[in-house]
Write a protein that holds these residues in place. Sequence first.
Motif, PDB file in Angstrom:
ATOM      1  N   SER A   2       0.870  -1.154  -0.022  1.00  0.00           N
ATOM      2  CA  SER A   2       0.087  -0.082   0.173  1.00  0.00           C
ATOM      3  C   SER A   2       0.861   1.422   0.115  1.00  0.00           C
ATOM      4  O   SER A   2       1.952   1.354   0.383  1.00  0.00           O
ATOM      5  N   ARG A   3       0.254   2.298  -0.595  1.00  0.00           N
ATOM      6  CA  ARG A   3       1.011   3.796  -0.383  1.00  0.00           C
ATOM      7  C   ARG A   3      -0.022   4.751   0.245  1.00  0.00           C
ATOM      8  O   ARG A   3      -1.014   4.620  -0.104  1.00  0.00           O
ATOM      9  N   GLN A  27       3.842   1.107   3.728  1.00  0.00           N
ATOM     10  CA  GLN A  27       3.367   2.673   3.308  1.00  0.00           C
ATOM     11  C   GLN A  27       4.636   3.406   2.572  1.00  0.00           C
ATOM     12  O   GLN A  27       5.538   3.459   2.876  1.00  0.00           O
ATOM     13  N   GLY A  55      -8.377   3.955   0.369  1.00  0.00           N
ATOM     14  CA  GLY A  55      -7.090   4.268   0.741  1.00  0.00           C
ATOM     15  C   GLY A  55      -6.565   5.680   0.723  1.00  0.00           C
ATOM     16  O   GLY A  55      -5.529   6.042   0.135  1.00  0.00           O
ATOM     17  N   PRO A 124      -3.179  -1.077  -2.610  1.00  0.00           N
ATOM     18  CA  PRO A 124      -1.992  -1.697  -2.310  1.00  0.00           C
ATOM     19  C   PRO A 124      -1.785  -2.734  -3.039  1.00  0.00           C
ATOM     20  O   PRO A 124      -2.562  -3.386  -3.517  1.00  0.00           O
TER      21      PRO A 124
END
Length: 275
Positions: A2-3, A27, A55, A124
Amino acid sequence: MSRRHSTDPARAPSKGFSAEAKKSLGQHFLHERGIIDRIVRAVNPKPDDRLVEIGPGQGAITFPLLDAHGRLTVIEFDRDLIFPLTEAAREHGTLRVIHRNVLEVDFTALAGEEGPLRLVGNLPYNLSSPILFHALEHAAVIRDMTFMLQKEVVDRMAAGPGSKTYGRLSVMLQAYCEVTPLFNVPPGAFRPPPKVDSAVVRLLPRAPETIGIDDPARFAAVVRDAFGQRRKTLRNALSQQCDSERIEAAGIRPDLRAEQLEVADFVRLANALAS
């Protein structure tokens, strides 16, 4: 993988957000203002749109979307981000936060009778395909989807027959949506930078009457089995579902491999088997 995002490339994360990315969640904070602006322009929100971001993280895309539109629903799994995200959003617009795993969100119920949804977000890496398939199940209430994910996945999504990247994901998505890659995102746009390139893609669900799939479950099973062992011919890959005669009856050579078939061929074959 995920970012998550910071709200401004020129300063530290907003008050209340942790400056450190969580390695356990993979992250990476988006900080490149040019990329953020391109994503917002790609979404191009209109007054009556019902935007849903998957997200939001620290709001790098969230707050510009709120500035442009005024209202936004976000789905965030990380509990630690809920309060600071909500507090920071007060300066930008009206934010509704759904604290849940996106795979558990019923988009059809969320849409209700108020009109179709427009989905946005960074998916993600480890959940991108499940999220895409989950969205497909609710395509009837989704106007479009603008996602950033691993470039390799976007390449697979948009690949055509004969390509090494053409596979189950390509066929399933293209059968139900128009898939349009928009632009690439380099690792340096994130802090810390990931080890792979990312890309932004738009998916536009097709009108139900144009899809032509008689039995979605049968179609999914045919595509799954056909690509299950790529080196096998259709005759062998689909042996549990049909024989060569039925494949030929659909106008398809049983000695072909899955990557040689157009999306329309899979639709025709699945419909023939369903009947």
